[in-house]
Design a protein around this motif. Sequence first.
Motif: not given
Length: 287
Positions: A4-7, A58-61, A94-106, A273-281
């Motif tokens: 996953x990617x954390x930002x 698999x996902x971006x947080x 919406x912008x990033x899911x359209x760009x990268x095609x994977x789930x984004x959590x914010x 890591x904190x941002x990436x944790x959003x990809x879990x639940x």
Amino acid sequence: MGNIIGVDLGGTNIEAGTILDGQVLKSYKVGTQAAVGGKRTMDLLKKVISDLMTDETEAIGIGVPSVVDRKNGIVYIVYNVQNIAGWDEVHLKTILETEFGIPVHIDNDANCFAYGEKIYGKGKDLSDFVGVTLGTGVGAGIIKNGRLIPDANCGSGEFGEIPYMGSKLEDYCGSRFFTASPFGSGYDMAVSARNGDVEALHLFEEYGKHLAWLVKIIVLVLDPQAIIFGGSISKAFDLFSDAIHANLDGFPYPKSIENLKILVTGQTGSGILGAGSLCFTPAGNQD
């Protein structure tokens, strides 16, 4: 969850990394260029994510210093050291899911810190705790029954805005406490204190007294198992932790203080890591 990617998107810098098995494998840090405008910041954000993306991602947080519509991934007014011009309402998911095609959590960055402690850090074995970030501001994420509390507007935990001593807690528990001192910054004060400077040591004791009030308020409102401090100021925790404990005497419910754990994060790269944790639940999907 695998790769996953954390930002950690701030008003000054964008820090991002690839996370696998709780480790940041590859990371980047670039200036947000907030004053240039929102389009420039968005281009930089996309570039950093693109450079980290692989076929296994698999996902971006993403954590932002702002109020967030978690369900729809809308960011409202990003601010920190400076505003990101034009980011008054950005449909970032919406912008990033359209760009990268994977789930984004914010989510809000303080919420990300707290949930990151639950997934990766000292909150792993705790069901009820508060993660407090001490930096430019003072924010908090609240973990209840093992999850971020599902508040209505992503605004809970803003303890720094509570009125205090003619101002607000943030002015005494965040970086302004240090910039108003003769030392000019928390880092310089910590260096002086560790070199035995009496005035610096005294000021850290004073800082601990202010944090004790923050701790009391959190305990009165939430009565958690623990409070976990993070953020840049927490790196000097050893210089003010004794003062926190010393100023909790006389609390009306002493058993709550006796049972309370006051901890400091042990994580490096906690923003990523904190941002990436959003990809879990993700906080918006915990029903």
